[in-house]
Design a protein around this motif. Structure first.
Motif, PDB file in Angstrom:
ATOM      1  N   UNK A 117       6.935  -3.745  -0.349  1.00  0.00           N
ATOM      2  CA  UNK A 117       7.977  -2.736  -0.107  1.00  0.00           C
ATOM      3  C   UNK A 117       7.645  -1.434  -0.820  1.00  0.00           C
ATOM      4  N   UNK A 118       7.087  -1.564  -2.017  1.00  0.00           N
ATOM      5  CA  UNK A 118       6.676  -0.346  -2.735  1.00  0.00           C
ATOM      6  C   UNK A 118       5.555   0.355  -1.974  1.00  0.00           C
ATOM      7  N   UNK A 119       4.585  -0.427  -1.569  1.00  0.00           N
ATOM      8  CA  UNK A 119       3.438   0.127  -0.847  1.00  0.00           C
ATOM      9  C   UNK A 119       3.907   0.846   0.426  1.00  0.00           C
ATOM     10  N   UNK A 120       4.858   0.190   1.102  1.00  0.00           N
ATOM     11  CA  UNK A 120       5.378   0.759   2.343  1.00  0.00           C
ATOM     12  C   UNK A 120       6.442   1.823   2.096  1.00  0.00           C
ATOM     13  N   UNK A 121       6.619   2.160   0.814  1.00  0.00           N
ATOM     14  CA  UNK A 121       7.616   3.156   0.444  1.00  0.00           C
ATOM     15  C   UNK A 121       9.045   2.806   0.861  1.00  0.00           C
ATOM     16  N   UNK A 122       9.262   1.515   1.093  1.00  0.00           N
ATOM     17  CA  UNK A 122      10.637   1.077   1.378  1.00  0.00           C
ATOM     18  C   UNK A 122      11.454   0.958   0.091  1.00  0.00           C
ATOM     19  N   UNK A 123      10.733   0.854  -0.990  1.00  0.00           N
ATOM     20  CA  UNK A 123      11.413   0.601  -2.272  1.00  0.00           C
ATOM     21  C   UNK A 123      10.851   1.596  -3.285  1.00  0.00           C
ATOM     22  N   UNK A 124      11.764   2.298  -3.968  1.00  0.00           N
ATOM     23  CA  UNK A 124      11.295   3.246  -4.982  1.00  0.00           C
ATOM     24  C   UNK A 124      10.795   2.487  -6.207  1.00  0.00           C
ATOM     25  N   UNK A 142      -1.594   3.486  -3.013  1.00  0.00           N
ATOM     26  CA  UNK A 142      -2.692   2.778  -2.337  1.00  0.00           C
ATOM     27  C   UNK A 142      -4.019   2.807  -3.101  1.00  0.00           C
ATOM     28  N   UNK A 143      -3.909   3.027  -4.412  1.00  0.00           N
ATOM     29  CA  UNK A 143      -5.122   2.925  -5.240  1.00  0.00           C
ATOM     30  C   UNK A 143      -5.449   1.462  -5.565  1.00  0.00           C
ATOM     31  N   UNK A 144      -4.439   0.619  -5.422  1.00  0.00           N
ATOM     32  CA  UNK A 144      -4.587  -0.779  -5.828  1.00  0.00           C
ATOM     33  C   UNK A 144      -4.079  -1.656  -4.680  1.00  0.00           C
ATOM     34  N   UNK A 145      -4.900  -2.598  -4.255  1.00  0.00           N
ATOM     35  CA  UNK A 145      -4.447  -3.492  -3.181  1.00  0.00           C
ATOM     36  C   UNK A 145      -3.397  -4.451  -3.725  1.00  0.00           C
ATOM     37  N   UNK A 146      -2.615  -4.977  -2.834  1.00  0.00           N
ATOM     38  CA  UNK A 146      -1.591  -5.934  -3.269  1.00  0.00           C
ATOM     39  C   UNK A 146      -2.240  -7.158  -3.907  1.00  0.00           C
ATOM     40  N   UNK A 147      -3.353  -7.579  -3.370  1.00  0.00           N
ATOM     41  CA  UNK A 147      -4.050  -8.741  -3.945  1.00  0.00           C
ATOM     42  C   UNK A 147      -4.439  -8.462  -5.403  1.00  0.00           C
ATOM     43  N   UNK A 148      -5.052  -7.299  -5.612  1.00  0.00           N
ATOM     44  CA  UNK A 148      -5.454  -6.972  -6.978  1.00  0.00           C
ATOM     45  C   UNK A 148      -4.240  -6.773  -7.900  1.00  0.00           C
ATOM     46  N   UNK A 149      -3.191  -6.193  -7.327  1.00  0.00           N
ATOM     47  CA  UNK A 149      -1.970  -6.021  -8.122  1.00  0.00           C
ATOM     48  C   UNK A 149      -1.426  -7.386  -8.527  1.00  0.00           C
ATOM     49  N   UNK A 150      -1.398  -8.307  -7.577  1.00  0.00           N
ATOM     50  CA  UNK A 150      -0.951  -9.668  -7.873  1.00  0.00           C
ATOM     51  C   UNK A 150      -1.791 -10.267  -9.002  1.00  0.00           C
ATOM     52  N   UNK A 151      -3.088 -10.106  -8.861  1.00  0.00           N
ATOM     53  CA  UNK A 151      -3.993 -10.672  -9.844  1.00  0.00           C
ATOM     54  C   UNK A 151      -3.743 -10.058 -11.232  1.00  0.00           C
ATOM     55  N   UNK A 152      -3.508  -8.743 -11.178  1.00  0.00           N
ATOM     56  CA  UNK A 152      -3.298  -8.031 -12.423  1.00  0.00           C
ATOM     57  C   UNK A 152      -2.017  -8.511 -13.121  1.00  0.00           C
TER      58      UNK A 152
END
Lengths: 251, 251, 251, 251, 251, 251, 251, 251
Positions: free
Chosen positions: D14-21, F18-28
């Protein structure tokens, strides 16, 4: 060590009067009185302060440590004791100090090169046959410290006449050590019969709710007969040590 | 209750033979033997099973609860006992059941409308004056259950001759209850002197390492004199209950 | 020993009348009643006072000590018991006194040259299989003292019907010994069912919060069923000793 | 709080999609779920996590603290409980929240604005009258959490027929709470009779060697009947809490 | 056994109607449900009452006794468990019942001839590697009783993230067993995180002031998270037994 | 792990940008920081959090488990410690990691591939020779963690001058660890002499009423000299761990 | 007092050089550093040795004794603390030293005439509201000794997120004091999260098997997180004293 | 009482020679030496046997009982002591025996009509102000028994120089009583400094893990300085009693 005020004053006067160099004064004040052998500080001064050299508690030490400590002590002292020593330890010590003896039941190693004269009278009373190892530890300790020792064995309160029949022995004592396990009731009865200092030693003899000597320990601490000094469970050595310092009074 | 096999067989036979209705058979098997008063199930059958009505332990109950339970019991029984009862509770009970008496030292409320004949002989020995409340609880219990009771007070082992001078009383007993706090050594000595069943009651008399009676409790459990039955700390009632069941044997 | 007043009076009269020499009078008053074998005072009089010769607690003594004590006792008595004896000790005793037997599970050495008639009835109840060593110690003790003995095994409260199915055995008893480890709940249930003296023996069976038998010991001391006498943890001997003195009443 | 992986993933998406601040995302992740009132952090989320709002243990807190905490909880919740509350505390709370009720015997303050439907069946069994305060605490806790509750009072093992006569009540239970002091033997017997989860509550009822509930606690932990979960001494609340979580399974 | 009122009524009716002989009625009422093999009463009815055959606690029994009991049980049951069994005992049992298996770490002998379907979900969480023997005992017990079992190992509170990372496993459980020694803090944290019945098993893992498991036992009994049922130290079996009776509810 | 708010915010921003993929964010976010080797979760992150890799407590683990865990740790870390390791375990570990050393007296296995610089000063004081194993465990732990260490041995309070003569060593310390068994009196005297953080380690050295270290533990907790932090009995490792975290402050 | 070697040497040199009279030298060596007020020896030197004047433990002293001691201390020192003081004592002290303040919850009397600068950071964490009296005692002690203090209240492990949400406060600390009763689990979790010296204070908060704080004390001593120093039950003062000596390092 | 063999022989000779009637002989043998006042047997002979009249422990007795016992003792003796007496009891006793005095701090009632000469020297050392009640009890006991007494107060090991500065007082003692609560470390230090019999009295001063004096009791029993006799917690009387019997030796 622990020079009292008069001694300090004299040292200062001697320094002021240049009779004593600062180095010697320092030494005099800082006479540490022990020899550091790495694993232990051998307290050679203790007999001056406390009347007898440091006794070695072998339990909890390796045989090698016991040998090393006894060897060091034997250089300075004629008479030494090691308590709670296993036969293996004794064998090792014997190789270094051939004149040592061993009381197997009491697990005590004895070096007695110049026996002290046996004075006064310490009576060691015990409740049952199983208490004998503690009795032996107490007797050997009292003997090497120069006390005359008598034993009164197996006079537990379950047959109180065995004790009453031997009242004369109790009356001849200067100090009485009472060793008892299980219910630990014997010191109360003894202290009620004779007007002597009584030292009570609870033993771990027993099972179940004895909780390894807790039961007789509590019994003795709560004795309805006043004036009993209690030592640690199975601590025949400590009882004899205290008995010695009492017995030597006024002699 | 707990009909044994012969009783069950007879009930079945009577049912089979139509001498007994199923309802009555059910009742006979399920005769619950108690009266449910809400806060308690009054066990009116207990005296059949155990020789005496349920005794009320007042401690831990409100005075109101004690009154209610005693009132219920008094409908079915001539003789009732309430132990560890405070004076306030006694006053409240007295309003409902005027013939009750109170032993203040023993904290016991007694209703004894048809005294049982006093049989045999239970001797209650105690070590010191402070043990008397427990002695009184034991004596009142033994008396109302129909035992002849003698007291031998203040004969602790710190002055063992006080006990020995009264050997004749011990010899006349059928059962001996020994009450002692502090070192709890008295039962060992008593049991070593006479060949009677000895019941030992540790008391919370003492301080410090008595740990509220733990010390004499352990002493008694570890007695070097065999054959002592121990009850809970301060449990004069329980000791008398057991003494009664022993004393009544063969009478 | 401990002549009572009438006996002393008679001795004095005989002395006054010159019927008794002072030496004999002394002996009569001071008949010590035991034989001193060095490591122990063998209390040969105890059976006169307490109904049975001194039983030897082998635990805590060396095998050699046990042999020496049993040998001395065997000169004076037909029947002797040694409890908590290891097989090695038994083998040594057997070499000196060939007619001894050994109960391996109960760890009891038995010398029974003139069996006493088995009287009354002592029932030994136990909660589980692991309690059997204590049961055996109790049974052997009761048997050699001349009691009829029945066992009721493995009737713990986790399956209370096993106990209820055997109520008839409990009803036939004069005294009941209840042996239980773990929760120690069995004596409470037994004492609630039958109106007999109940002796409870906690055992060290269990683990963890059993604390080597502390748990069942406390359970039994706090039993909500009145009139239970408790002995030390694992003390089958003591329970049987007390049971014997109760069972022999009025027979 | 403690968002699991799927929840975190969704938030990130949601953050990535800018749905959530980012602010809302932070809040979502860091929704602390409690309200800090200075002296305490009121854990308003606990009912979501654990099925019921935080219950207040009044003991050890001042009345003022209890009032302040209950006031804060009452803003968020319909039903609240305070245990071990003295009457004085109740009076103070009542001034702020007039609809609270008080169970005096159980020392429980109850705010029940929207009673939950009573489901399943929790049976609370107790050994004696003195255990009733703990029974009441358990019952009130179970009731307000939405359980049907039955009481079976005064069925201690000293009269085991009282329990056996009520087997049907036990059979109807989904969970059984057994409350007992003194010997604490009741849970063993109950668990041996019925195949239900049994929760045992030792009580401090008793004296002497009960050691304030240690005796029944150890009894219950060592129960020879498997599958008993034990809670702290006198902890009626905890037992009901566990009973509730079991009773609600599969309903 | 323990026929309820309706069953007794029916038996009586059948007797009255002569449909049932008195002998058969007696048998029906007195169906003892166990087989007496001398050293033990094998409780074959227990699985009817409690859902599973008697599990053998091998500890405290001789290998011979264990073999004899398992042999008797194996005649009546497909699945049997013996806990705390040494390898030697396993070898002896294997000679008689060749299909038994042995979990060495958990010291459990398993006879599982007709595996029950694995239902629900029991999660066994443990604090450290040294707790694994208790974990294994719990898992084997839960498995043979027909529960699906998951393990979550080495998630002690000294690194609480290891637990938080596995929240999903906890959320999937129906019942959670938490095994922990040393500080025993893990059950408090687990019970604070998820709304499931939690059973806590203290272990003897640790040293010094752990006092063989007393420390974690007290921790768990005093948990600030409500609703934890505690079992005896190292009692993996008991925890699984309780977990089974909870897990089977509503399935 | 346990990212704080700023870190989480940055991760969210990076995801949003979009500097960080969701996968990497999850991992982080879910960087678990440990390696699951089946029997244990190796907590490789602990040194980041706590300054040193996980130390292995060998006691309670099989030698095989210790080897497996050390092998896994050795892949990630230069320096590792295993405490309370038997010689047999050391031999097995040595086969896998040849550079390990062994302190026999302290029972510590040491892998120190890149020694840290020794900073500050930790002084380890002990009362007697028998306390040396604990001293060694403490010293090895402090050394490998990068502390300068001094030992002051055999300065028990029975000869307090031995301590006073070494005041200068105490004054040079930044932190003092005091190791003592028996009466455990030494920390009180040390803390009264110098104004440094004192960590006290009770040892199980002693017998009887030492109750395996309970006596010195209680002594130290009740010290009349303020400001002593106590660790578990014989826990030299824990004392050194705490000393390290104190010693490193402000360096 | 306890002049070290260099100081003694200088004194001797001065005496030798006649710069110092023997009287003054004596005084210098024998500067006793305390003032004898009959009932106590006021140790005015302690702040030189230990960084702060003697703190008065009011508990166990009569109010009169506390007043007398504080009066004497106030002559020599600006800042004084009396802990565990009842309001009555405070009122009496206030009459003599009007500027004292009283922290009622913490039961601390404070005389702070010249506040020290608050340095570093000591964080005091507590599990529940009932622990606040101990928290207050710790905070007042730390404050008057010149430490910056932060409190983190009511973050017990039953809701571990309350702690995790405040990780930043923990990270900012130089020393952390953790106060917890009941299960005492909080220090283990805190020490696992942050790499700071942790001082644990068990409290007597709880009931039943808490045994007046024994449970959390044992928990903390057995913490699976290394490096926790434990102080006596409820000893907030001692914890702050130790925290102060750590916090002042390297500042 | 307990005539020894020579006395008995003489009595018999006198009887034989008709110098002594049988009645008088009986009396001579059975001179019971106490006076039975119902609630107690007053042991008037004890001073002959034990050197001092029976001391009354008032604690646990009603004031009325104390009055009655003191009244009886006062008829036979000049000097009497009652310990642990409340002011109310003192007031009641004063009405009957006007010359009694009261030491309020020590809670001792003193009747000293013919003071014994003060001999030898007993030094009573104590650790802190809170120990003074026990010190006073010890001092009053020692004084009335005829000992010279010195006090050395507030010399606890937290400031060991306070003790070292007073070494001369210790050196002048014949016997030293050391009174200490909390850590109980003082006797070890004292016994290490001087070669005199040391009697240690643990006190209940302290809190938390002091467990009402258990901590210092264990410390003293485990003293690393040999030769300390320990008495019950707070037992100043008992310590003085023992000190008296030691001090009188050889005077």
């Amino acid at each position: 060590m622990f020079r009292d005020k008069d001694q300090i004053k004299q040292i200062l006067k001697d320094v002021q009067a240049n009779k004593l160099s600062i180095e010697n004064a320092m030494e005099d004040i800082y006479d540490c009185g022990y020899h550091d052998i790495g694993i232990a500080k051998i307290d050679h001064n203790r007999d001056r302060r406390r009347g007898f050299p440091e006794v070695v508690l072998a339990e909890g030490k390796t045989s090698e440590q016991v040998v090393k400590i006894m060897e060091s002590l034997a250089e300075y002292h004629s008479n030494i004791l090691a308590t709670r020593a296993e036969p293996e330890t004794y064998e090792l010590v014997k190789q270094i100090i051939p004149e040592v003896k061993y009381n197997k039941l009491g697990r005590v190693i004895i070096l007695e090169r110049r026996p002290l004269p046996r004075k006064g009278s310490v009576v060691v009373v015990c409740a049952g046959t199983s208490d004998l190892p503690v009795v032996e530890e107490a007797c050997e300790t009292a003997l090497i410290m120069g006390n005359e020792v008598k034993k009164l064995r197996d006079v537990g309160v379950a047959g109180v006449h065995r004790l009453l029949d031997n009242l004369d022995i109790l009356h001849q004592a200067r100090v009485i050590i009472v060793v008892a396990g299980m219910d630990g009731a014997l010191p109360s009865v003894v202290a009620g019969l004779v007007d002597k200092p009584v030292i009570a030693v609870p033993t771990s003899v027993g099972y179940g709710a004895s909780f390894n000597g807790l039961a007789p320990l509590l019994t003795m601490l709560n004795s309805c007969a006043a004036g009993i000094g209690v030592v640690n469970i199975d601590n025949g050595f400590g009882a004899a040590y205290l008995a010695n310092s009492i017995n030597k009074m006024g002699i």
